[in-house]
Write a protein that holds these residues in place. Structure first.
Motif, PDB file in Angstrom:
ATOM      1  N   MET A 190       0.907  -1.109   0.145  1.00  0.00           N
ATOM      2  CA  MET A 190       0.211   0.007  -0.011  1.00  0.00           C
ATOM      3  C   MET A 190       0.771   1.373  -0.059  1.00  0.00           C
ATOM      4  O   MET A 190       1.851   1.287   0.712  1.00  0.00           O
ATOM      5  N   LYS A 191       0.604   2.184  -0.745  1.00  0.00           N
ATOM      6  CA  LYS A 191       1.155   3.513  -0.930  1.00  0.00           C
ATOM      7  C   LYS A 191       1.180   4.322   0.457  1.00  0.00           C
ATOM      8  O   LYS A 191      -0.041   4.545   0.798  1.00  0.00           O
ATOM      9  N   LYS A 192       2.045   4.916   0.879  1.00  0.00           N
ATOM     10  CA  LYS A 192       2.024   5.902   1.934  1.00  0.00           C
ATOM     11  C   LYS A 192       1.150   7.269   1.530  1.00  0.00           C
ATOM     12  O   LYS A 192       1.421   7.599   0.550  1.00  0.00           O
ATOM     13  N   VAL A 193       0.504   7.734   2.637  1.00  0.00           N
ATOM     14  CA  VAL A 193      -0.235   8.721   2.163  1.00  0.00           C
ATOM     15  C   VAL A 193       0.326   9.921   3.009  1.00  0.00           C
ATOM     16  O   VAL A 193       0.577   9.917   4.305  1.00  0.00           O
ATOM     17  N   TYR A 194       0.766  10.923   2.255  1.00  0.00           N
ATOM     18  CA  TYR A 194       1.475  11.832   3.010  1.00  0.00           C
ATOM     19  C   TYR A 194       0.333  13.215   3.259  1.00  0.00           C
ATOM     20  O   TYR A 194      -0.423  13.496   2.489  1.00  0.00           O
ATOM     21  N   GLY A 195       0.592  13.857   4.450  1.00  0.00           N
ATOM     22  CA  GLY A 195      -0.213  15.025   4.625  1.00  0.00           C
ATOM     23  C   GLY A 195       0.296  16.220   4.141  1.00  0.00           C
ATOM     24  O   GLY A 195       1.385  16.346   3.569  1.00  0.00           O
ATOM     25  N   ALA A 196      -0.390  17.315   4.265  1.00  0.00           N
ATOM     26  CA  ALA A 196      -0.207  18.618   3.812  1.00  0.00           C
ATOM     27  C   ALA A 196       0.928  19.257   4.571  1.00  0.00           C
ATOM     28  O   ALA A 196       1.600  19.966   3.560  1.00  0.00           O
ATOM     29  N   ASP A 197       1.061  19.120   5.673  1.00  0.00           N
ATOM     30  CA  ASP A 197       2.262  19.799   6.470  1.00  0.00           C
ATOM     31  C   ASP A 197       3.573  19.167   5.880  1.00  0.00           C
ATOM     32  O   ASP A 197       4.481  19.974   5.696  1.00  0.00           O
TER      33      ASP A 197
ATOM     34  N   VAL B 165       9.535   9.689  -4.121  1.00  0.00           N
ATOM     35  CA  VAL B 165       7.975   9.567  -4.126  1.00  0.00           C
ATOM     36  C   VAL B 165       7.454  10.177  -5.292  1.00  0.00           C
ATOM     37  O   VAL B 165       7.884  11.279  -5.627  1.00  0.00           O
ATOM     38  N   PHE B 166       6.534   9.506  -5.839  1.00  0.00           N
ATOM     39  CA  PHE B 166       6.016   9.704  -7.215  1.00  0.00           C
ATOM     40  C   PHE B 166       4.875  10.553  -7.089  1.00  0.00           C
ATOM     41  O   PHE B 166       4.255  10.655  -6.104  1.00  0.00           O
ATOM     42  N   PRO B 167       4.313  11.451  -8.037  1.00  0.00           N
ATOM     43  CA  PRO B 167       3.300  12.449  -7.834  1.00  0.00           C
ATOM     44  C   PRO B 167       2.004  11.919  -7.594  1.00  0.00           C
ATOM     45  O   PRO B 167       1.261  12.667  -6.975  1.00  0.00           O
ATOM     46  N   ASP B 168       1.531  10.578  -8.010  1.00  0.00           N
ATOM     47  CA  ASP B 168       0.401  10.209  -7.619  1.00  0.00           C
ATOM     48  C   ASP B 168       0.137  10.112  -5.864  1.00  0.00           C
ATOM     49  O   ASP B 168      -1.030   9.884  -5.627  1.00  0.00           O
ATOM     50  N   GLN B 169       1.066  10.214  -5.142  1.00  0.00           N
ATOM     51  CA  GLN B 169       1.445  10.213  -3.767  1.00  0.00           C
ATOM     52  C   GLN B 169       1.248  11.524  -3.080  1.00  0.00           C
ATOM     53  O   GLN B 169       0.953  11.648  -1.968  1.00  0.00           O
ATOM     54  N   PHE B 170       1.180  12.778  -3.920  1.00  0.00           N
ATOM     55  CA  PHE B 170       1.361  13.961  -3.270  1.00  0.00           C
ATOM     56  C   PHE B 170       0.589  15.181  -3.998  1.00  0.00           C
ATOM     57  O   PHE B 170       0.223  16.204  -3.597  1.00  0.00           O
ATOM     58  N   ILE B 171       0.197  14.795  -5.522  1.00  0.00           N
ATOM     59  CA  ILE B 171      -0.524  15.961  -5.994  1.00  0.00           C
ATOM     60  C   ILE B 171      -1.978  16.120  -5.640  1.00  0.00           C
ATOM     61  O   ILE B 171      -2.360  17.341  -5.315  1.00  0.00           O
ATOM     62  N   GLY B 172      -2.751  14.924  -5.262  1.00  0.00           N
ATOM     63  CA  GLY B 172      -4.036  15.121  -4.721  1.00  0.00           C
ATOM     64  C   GLY B 172      -3.838  15.974  -3.685  1.00  0.00           C
ATOM     65  O   GLY B 172      -5.088  16.656  -3.233  1.00  0.00           O
ATOM     66  N   VAL B 173      -2.857  15.696  -2.467  1.00  0.00           N
ATOM     67  CA  VAL B 173      -2.858  16.535  -1.236  1.00  0.00           C
ATOM     68  C   VAL B 173      -2.803  17.836  -1.801  1.00  0.00           C
ATOM     69  O   VAL B 173      -3.245  18.757  -1.098  1.00  0.00           O
TER      70      VAL B 173
END
Length: 267
Positions: free
Chosen positions: A1-8, A51-59
């Motif tokens: 499962m890919k890690k979910v990163y927070g806004a901070d 880390v690839f963009p699909d893990q942080f662009i949505g954030v």
């Protein structure tokens, strides 16, 4: 499962300069000439690695960070375009846009200002928009895209075939380039359904006078298929994986050797 990163975390990464641009070449199928690159942002995380963009662009989109992220990517891409320009390599540098950016009437002037500051002509920048997201609501994006086109930036519709746009819709959009989604390119020569989707996309672009890029060119068989069908440009791992700008000159030498060894010779 890919890690979910927070806004901070993302906000800190932007401030600390942890976001870096990689570049994947686009080449002319008929000749092998390198005419452009697509900019692909990466997060060089101090603990997790790349880390690839699909893990942080949505954030970034959900937490109001997409504007600053876009500025970072565009500024870096334009600076690199200037370096290549000064070295004698005239390359169109493509950058992916979030649909959030296409809701701001100030966005075209923002991009024009960055390009002028970098010393890169508008024609040297390609702005890519994903078809599936664009087709959800065309009203606001159409005006912004038209303004960008009037400023002479090139526009590309990305991942074509996934958003079910019609000929009428495409006729109203000021695109210069259509990128056939990789799922309809790789191994299309062995699959009748994929071949039909590929042919339809290629034919549609031809009717509209739009340049065609095939994504997902994974092997020599894919490359030969594009040559037989007359596709304009190609992009994919068979040509090159995304790379840091520092690796580009070395790759260019290797690619020119491959072309010279018969890559574009008639079968």
């Amino acid at each position: 499962m890919k890690k979910v990163y927070g806004a901070d975390e993302l906000r800190a990464a932007i401030a600390n300069g942890e976001l870096v641009n990689y570049y994947q070449p686009k080449v002319v199928v008929a000749t092998g000439e390198v005419v452009g690159v697509e900019t692909l942002v990466r997060w060089r995380h101090p603990q997790d690695g790349m880390v690839f963009p699909d893990q942080f662009i949505g954030v970034a989109e959900a937490h109001g960070l997409i504007d600053v992220l876009t500025r970072v990517v565009l500024t870096g891409a334009l600076a690199q375009a200037k370096v290549w320009q000064d070295a004698g390599w005239v390359l169109r540098v493509a950058v992916n846009l979030s649909m959030v950016s296409l809701t701001s009437l100030d966005f075209p002037d923002f991009v024009a200002g960055l390009a002028a500051q970098a010393g890169v002509p508008p024609q040297g920048l390609v702005l890519e928009v994903t078809e599936s997201r664009l087709m959800q609501d065309l009203r606001a994006p159409l005006e912004i895209l038209t303004r960008l086109r009037l400023k002479r930036f090139r526009l590309s519709i990305d991942d074509f075939g996934t958003g079910h746009s019609s000929l009428t819709q495409l006729h109203d959009l000021p695109f210069d380039e259509l990128k056939i989604d990789q799922s309809f390119v790789h191994s299309a020569w062995t699959n009748e359904t994929l071949r039909a989707m590929y042919d339809a996309s290629l034919g549609l672009a031809r009717q509209l006078g739009i340049e065609v890029v095939a994504e997902g060119v994974e092997d020599r068989a894919d490359w030969n298929f594009l040559r037989r069908t007359g596709c304009d440009l190609a992009q994919g791992y068979f040509i090159a994986r995304p790379m840091p700008a520092a690796d580009f000159p070395g790759w260019m030498e290797d690619w020119q050797d491959r072309v010279s060894s018969g890559l574009t010779a008639n079968d």
